[in-house]
Design a protein around this motif. Structure first.
Motif, PDB file in Angstrom:
ATOM      1  N   GLY A   1      -2.753   9.689  -1.635  1.00 30.70           N
ATOM      2  CA  GLY A   1      -3.203   8.833  -0.540  1.00 30.70           C
ATOM      3  C   GLY A   1      -2.634   9.300   0.792  1.00 30.70           C
ATOM      4  N   THR A   2      -3.123   8.688   1.860  1.00 33.34           N
ATOM      5  CA  THR A   2      -2.702   9.081   3.208  1.00 33.34           C
ATOM      6  C   THR A   2      -2.024   7.913   3.925  1.00 33.34           C
ATOM      7  OG1 THR A   2      -4.982   8.621   3.923  1.00 33.34           O
ATOM      8  CG2 THR A   2      -4.388  10.940   3.476  1.00 33.34           C
TER       9      THR A   2
ATOM     10  N   THR B   1      -7.636   6.172  -2.731  1.00 36.71           N
ATOM     11  CA  THR B   1      -7.862   7.627  -2.702  1.00 36.71           C
ATOM     12  C   THR B   1      -9.357   7.980  -2.718  1.00 36.71           C
ATOM     13  OG1 THR B   1      -7.324   7.540  -5.069  1.00 36.71           O
ATOM     14  CG2 THR B   1      -5.643   8.425  -3.602  1.00 36.71           C
TER      15      THR B   1
ATOM     16  N   ASP C   1       0.838  -1.206   0.000  1.00 40.72           N
ATOM     17  CA  ASP C   1       0.000   0.000   0.000  1.00 40.72           C
ATOM     18  C   ASP C   1       0.873   1.256   0.000  1.00 40.72           C
ATOM     19  OD1 ASP C   1      -2.432  -1.287  -0.046  1.00 40.72           O
ATOM     20  OD2 ASP C   1      -2.877  -1.012   2.082  1.00 40.72           O
ATOM     21  N   LYS C   2       2.002   1.192   0.737  1.00 42.80           N
ATOM     22  CA  LYS C   2       2.879   2.376   0.803  1.00 42.80           C
ATOM     23  C   LYS C   2       3.442   2.708  -0.576  1.00 42.80           C
ATOM     24  CE  LYS C   2       4.415   2.708   5.488  1.00 42.80           C
ATOM     25  NZ  LYS C   2       5.618   2.907   6.288  1.00 42.80           N
TER      26      LYS C   2
ATOM     27  N   SER D   1      -0.327  15.262   3.560  1.00 48.04           N
ATOM     28  CA  SER D   1      -0.256  13.813   3.714  1.00 48.04           C
ATOM     29  C   SER D   1      -1.333  13.278   4.645  1.00 48.04           C
ATOM     30  CB  SER D   1       1.143  13.383   4.162  1.00 48.04           C
ATOM     31  OG  SER D   1       1.559  14.185   5.209  1.00 48.04           O
TER      32      SER D   1
ATOM     33  N   ILE E   1       0.706   4.457  -2.370  1.00 48.50           N
ATOM     34  CA  ILE E   1       0.568   5.842  -1.886  1.00 48.50           C
ATOM     35  C   ILE E   1       1.620   6.732  -2.555  1.00 48.50           C
ATOM     36  CG2 ILE E   1       0.784   7.348   0.144  1.00 48.50           C
ATOM     37  CD1 ILE E   1      -0.414   4.957   1.785  1.00 48.50           C
TER      38      ILE E   1
ATOM     39  N   THR F   1       0.445   7.659  -5.897  1.00 48.23           N
ATOM     40  CA  THR F   1      -0.619   8.686  -5.882  1.00 48.23           C
ATOM     41  C   THR F   1       0.000  10.064  -5.676  1.00 48.23           C
ATOM     42  OG1 THR F   1      -1.075   8.565  -3.493  1.00 48.23           O
ATOM     43  CG2 THR F   1      -2.320   7.072  -4.904  1.00 48.23           C
TER      44      THR F   1
END
Ligand code: UTP
Length: 238
Positions: free
Chosen positions: A120-121, A127, A70-71, A101, A74, A77
């Motif tokens: 993304g966060t 998102t 996922d990172k 962020s 991100i 994104t």
């Protein structure tokens, strides 16, 4: 209270399968510039698209958990958000100097600037969920999800050409289509993130799902006019 338009912009829109790839971005710039002149504020959350898919598939054989994959998503994104942010700056749009962020940081930056662009966060969603949470945090009455399909279908229209499309759905009906509110796998996408649908239902926030390749549709949704796409509203509002 600020009036802010919040939209998730699918990463696929940045890399269209057309020769003149910059045309869409120029149209987006014109639209946002016009609406900012008219007094609108924008929180735009950009998806990862091709670089997210590429990065995640490169690392997948080596990294065994979705948190770390996922990172990578991100980061993609944020790359796409940077492309849009820099292009907006060049076009004279008064956009925030940094890519926030977190949703809280985005809310604060929106008090100073008419436009923020973010990606993304944290791991665990896409998102779409960031945009929905931003829309809730700034009290927007809806969240626009600009993607690369015309409407929400009951099945993937690429797999079933007879799939049925919808102009309107309740949150519950959309949740049935996209599945339960869990993040299944890094980089796996559905028409709308089920986590976003769950949050939108809880906060009773309308979702407008549009084909973002058609900038006119985006404009209609921004202006609150009838738009071609799928409107997701609670049972009572139908
Ligand atoms: P996207 O938001 O791009 O998902 O995030 P998507 O469904 O592929 O959307 P499109 O194709 O751009 O419209 C890409 C991946 O980045 C990670 C997830 O792994 C997601 O699948 N991600 C993104 C997060 O973990 N957290 C975020 O806040 C955003």
């Amino acid at each position: 209270m600020m009036t802010i338009i919040v939209a998730a912009i699918g990463g696929s829109l940045l890399r269209p399968e057309v020769e003149e790839k910059h045309v869409w971005l120029s149209q987006l710039i014109s639209l946002i510039r016009d609406r900012v002149s008219a007094g609108d504020k924008f929180g735009l959350v950009i998806g990862g698209g091709a670089p997210a898919r590429e990065g995640i598939s490169l690392a997948k054989p080596l990294i065994n958990d979705d948190y770390h994959l996922d990172k990578i998503g991100i980061a993609a994104t944020r790359l796409n958000a940077t492309i849009i942010r820099e292009a907006f700056t060049e076009a004279g749009i008064f956009v925030s100097g940094i890519i926030p962020s977190s949703v809280n940081e985005a809310v604060q930056l929106l008090e100073e600037r008419p436009v923020i662009v973010m990606g993304g966060t944290e791991p665990g969603h896409t998102t779409d969920a960031v945009a929905t949470r931003l829309a809730i945090a700034v009290n927007a009455d809806k969240c626009i999800i600009a993607t690369n399909v015309e409407k929400v279908f009951n099945e993937d229209p690429r797999e079933n050409p007879n799939a049925k499309s919808f102009d309107k759905l309740t949150h519950d009906e959309l949740q049935q289509i996209v599945g339960p509110a869990e993040h299944k796998e890094a980089g796996k996408s559905s028409v709308v993130d089920p986590v976003a649908v769950f949050d939108a239902k809880k906060a009773n926030i309308e979702l407008n799902i549009i084909d973002g390749r058609k900038i006119e549709r985006f404009k209609h949704a921004i202006l609150g006019l009838d738009f071609e796409g799928t409107r997701i509203a609670s049972e009572l509002e139908r």
